[in-house]
Design an enzyme around this catalytic site. Structure first.
Site, PDB file in Angstrom:
ATOM      1  N   SER A  40       0.697  -1.243   0.029  1.00 31.59           N
ATOM      2  CA  SER A  40      -0.055   0.021  -0.030  1.00 31.59           C
ATOM      3  C   SER A  40       0.767   1.228  -0.111  1.00 31.59           C
ATOM      4  O   SER A  40       0.321   2.259  -0.274  1.00 31.59           O
ATOM      5  CB  SER A  40      -0.892   0.151   1.245  1.00 31.59           C
ATOM      6  OG  SER A  40      -0.260   0.130   2.452  1.00 31.59           O
ATOM      7  N   LYS A  83       0.413   4.554   6.575  1.00 32.97           N
ATOM      8  CA  LYS A  83      -0.468   5.282   5.855  1.00 32.97           C
ATOM      9  C   LYS A  83       0.168   6.917   5.644  1.00 32.97           C
ATOM     10  O   LYS A  83       0.660   7.178   6.935  1.00 32.97           O
ATOM     11  CB  LYS A  83      -1.814   5.282   5.711  1.00 32.97           C
ATOM     12  CG  LYS A  83      -2.600   3.906   6.055  1.00 32.97           C
ATOM     13  CD  LYS A  83      -2.546   3.107   4.661  1.00 32.97           C
ATOM     14  CE  LYS A  83      -2.976   1.854   4.789  1.00 32.97           C
ATOM     15  NZ  LYS A  83      -2.800   1.131   3.674  1.00 32.97           N
TER      16      LYS A  83
END
Length: 180
Positions: A40, A83
């Site tokens: 990710s 993230k």
């Protein structure tokens, strides 16, 4: 003889408790090394990269847009996620894909942040579970150890605000005024 042995054992136990408390405080309030897995955050952080996550920014509310953070997953509290902060409380966030004809927006509520992975096509993030509470943030990533054990610092350019800029420490000396 027994008293001497008992005294040595209790002394060793006391030192173990002291060092354990010091280690706990260091990992809880200063920072920790984290192994990131999954695609990710590619290309900034690839699978099995080791990063250092410092905790002071979280405690001092110094998390900014563009920072990479380690947070508890809203779906599974046993799992951490890595993230990038896209929006802070009060920010207007575009939640539609670039190809959508009609754009949809949402506002980040107070006490929350909007997180997204750099690899938008292969990331489960705030686009799926919405903004996450600030309290779920564990720390801000500030160092990355590459596979060859070179240290990389992860920085955000002040002029262009590109959050995915990262440079080697040797290059920082020449560009000190441009990077934060």
């Amino acid at each position: 003889m027994f008293r001497h042995m008992l005294g040595k054992t209790l002394g060793l136990f006391g030192y173990t408790i002291q060092y354990g408390c010091i280690a706990h405080c260091a990992f809880e309030y200063i920072g920790e090394f984290v192994v990131c897995s999954g695609p990710s955050m590619e290309p900034t952080i690839v699978n099995h990269d080791v990063v250092f996550s410092e905790r002071m920014s979280r405690h001092l509310f110094k998390i900014e847009k563009g920072d990479i953070v380690i947070a508890k997953s809203p779906f599974d509290p046993q799992m951490n996620i890595c993230k990038r902060v896209i929006g802070l409380e009060g920010d207007k966030i575009c939640t539609s894909s670039p190809s959508d004809l009609f754009k949809t927006h949402t506002y980040v509520p107070m006490g929350h942040v909007w997180l997204e992975g750099d690899n938008l096509r292969n990331s489960t993030d705030s686009r799926n579970y919405g903004p996450i509470p600030y309290a779920l943030i564990r720390g801000r990533v500030c160092w990355k150890v590459t596979h060859k054990f070179n240290f990389k610092i992860i920085l955000v350019c002040k002029t262009c605000r590109k959050p995915w800029c990262s440079i080697f420490l040797s290059q920082i000396e020449n560009e000190q005024s441009v990077w934060s």
